[in-house]
Write a protein that holds these residues in place. Sequence first.
Motif, PDB file in Angstrom:
ATOM      1  N   TRP A  16       0.856  -1.187   0.000  1.00 43.29           N
ATOM      2  CA  TRP A  16       0.000   0.000   0.000  1.00 43.29           C
ATOM      3  C   TRP A  16       0.895   1.242   0.000  1.00 43.29           C
ATOM      4  N   PRO A  17       1.137   1.840  -1.198  1.00 40.67           N
ATOM      5  CA  PRO A  17       2.142   2.905  -1.288  1.00 40.67           C
ATOM      6  C   PRO A  17       1.824   4.141  -0.449  1.00 40.67           C
ATOM      7  N   GLY A  18       0.548   4.346  -0.106  1.00 42.60           N
ATOM      8  CA  GLY A  18       0.195   5.541   0.668  1.00 42.60           C
ATOM      9  C   GLY A  18       0.351   5.362   2.178  1.00 42.60           C
ATOM     10  N   ASN A  19       0.751   4.180   2.606  1.00 46.49           N
ATOM     11  CA  ASN A  19       0.788   3.914   4.048  1.00 46.49           C
ATOM     12  C   ASN A  19       1.792   4.765   4.806  1.00 46.49           C
ATOM     13  N   MET A  20       2.955   4.997   4.176  1.00 47.22           N
ATOM     14  CA  MET A  20       4.022   5.736   4.857  1.00 47.22           C
ATOM     15  C   MET A  20       3.483   7.077   5.377  1.00 47.22           C
ATOM     16  N   ALA A  21       2.672   7.751   4.531  1.00 44.54           N
ATOM     17  CA  ALA A  21       2.123   9.052   4.918  1.00 44.54           C
ATOM     18  C   ALA A  21       1.176   8.923   6.108  1.00 44.54           C
ATOM     19  N   ARG A  22       0.695   7.727   6.364  1.00 50.14           N
ATOM     20  CA  ARG A  22      -0.192   7.501   7.520  1.00 50.14           C
ATOM     21  C   ARG A  22       0.572   6.941   8.718  1.00 50.14           C
ATOM     22  N   GLY A  23       1.887   6.894   8.587  1.00 52.83           N
ATOM     23  CA  GLY A  23       2.692   6.357   9.689  1.00 52.83           C
ATOM     24  C   GLY A  23       2.665   4.847   9.755  1.00 52.83           C
TER      25      GLY A  23
END
Length: 321
Positions: free
Chosen positions: A72-79
């Motif tokens: 899930w590439p967007g996970n980093m932005a969600r910590g």
Amino acid sequence: MWIVPEAVIGGLMTPEASFEAVEAVFAAMATGRAYNFPVIREAIGHADALYGFKSGFDRDSLALGLKSGGYWPGNMARGLTNHQSTVVLFDADTGRVSALVGGNLLTALRTAAASAVSIKHLARSDARVLGMIGAGHQSVFQMRAAVAQRGFEKVIGWNYHPEMLSRLADCAAELGLPFEAVDLDRLGAEADVIISITSSFDPILMEAQVTPGTHLACMGTDTKGKQEVEAMLLARASVFTDEVAQAVSIGEAQHAVAAGLIGAEDITQIGAVINGTHAGRRNADEITLFDGTGVGLQDLAVAARAVDLARERGVAIEVDF
Ligand code: NAD
């Protein structure tokens, strides 16, 4: 059933326990007692995510189940970690679910264990210099597992993004080894063992850069299109893998096979070397290359070990299910 949350895995599983579990299941795969089911991996058309299953059954240990998860590439932005996975184990006698196990740390440990198994069985016994290509999340797990297999005296490394090399330097320092960042010519010339663990889609290390006697563990290529070393290198090397079907389709060998340089029959399952039905390295000048594609049975093996350890230490949560 037992639940072993992600948060407790770090306190339970060691590189040694992971190594034992992976070595045993690779051996079982070579006898046909353990086999992987076809892998499912889909772009789900939501959150840019890739999601899938890896599964199998080991008739020796009775590990049955699947690892489910993906990217899930967007996970980093969600910590959160981009790669997410969970292992579900089933009772092979009844089909009832037996355990739910956090799979993120286990994935790194089982991947590192695979290359360490290849180093144990294929690298020259006098290997002293470890070469690392890649400095991402997995790289330090790879380094820690590798150094246990030979008397390494130095680590050298290269990464596409040089600013990430401090991760390798810190890990080497933690292991009490000197580290030097080098170019790929020096890496190929000086390293006795080379681990590649990148998300590259183009060859990084060329055949001419690799010296006789080197053992390579190519661990990053686990998808169609990815590539870490020049295809000609596989024609020159003796090629080993976790599973031949995956090596020729999604592993490093896919390119050499597509180019007609080698065929599936030229690739040996590492389990045959573990079991002693294949001699492995034949002399000090041979180049050996392990194509580590990552199989579901590795996940089941380390997850089953984690459940045993969690139960022994009283940190597994029992749920009536
Ligand atoms: P990461 O995103 O943390 O690090 C990626 C690494 O690849 C970094 O070193 C980065 O600099 C390098 N890289 C990125 N783009 C590149 C390019 N164009 N050319 C060369 N290098 C490039 O990833 P990670 O978690 O360390 O995983 C690394 C790779 O290992 C991934 O491809 C992942 O799919 C694969 N992997 C394989 C297995 C297996 O069982 N074989 C298991 C887990 C992960």
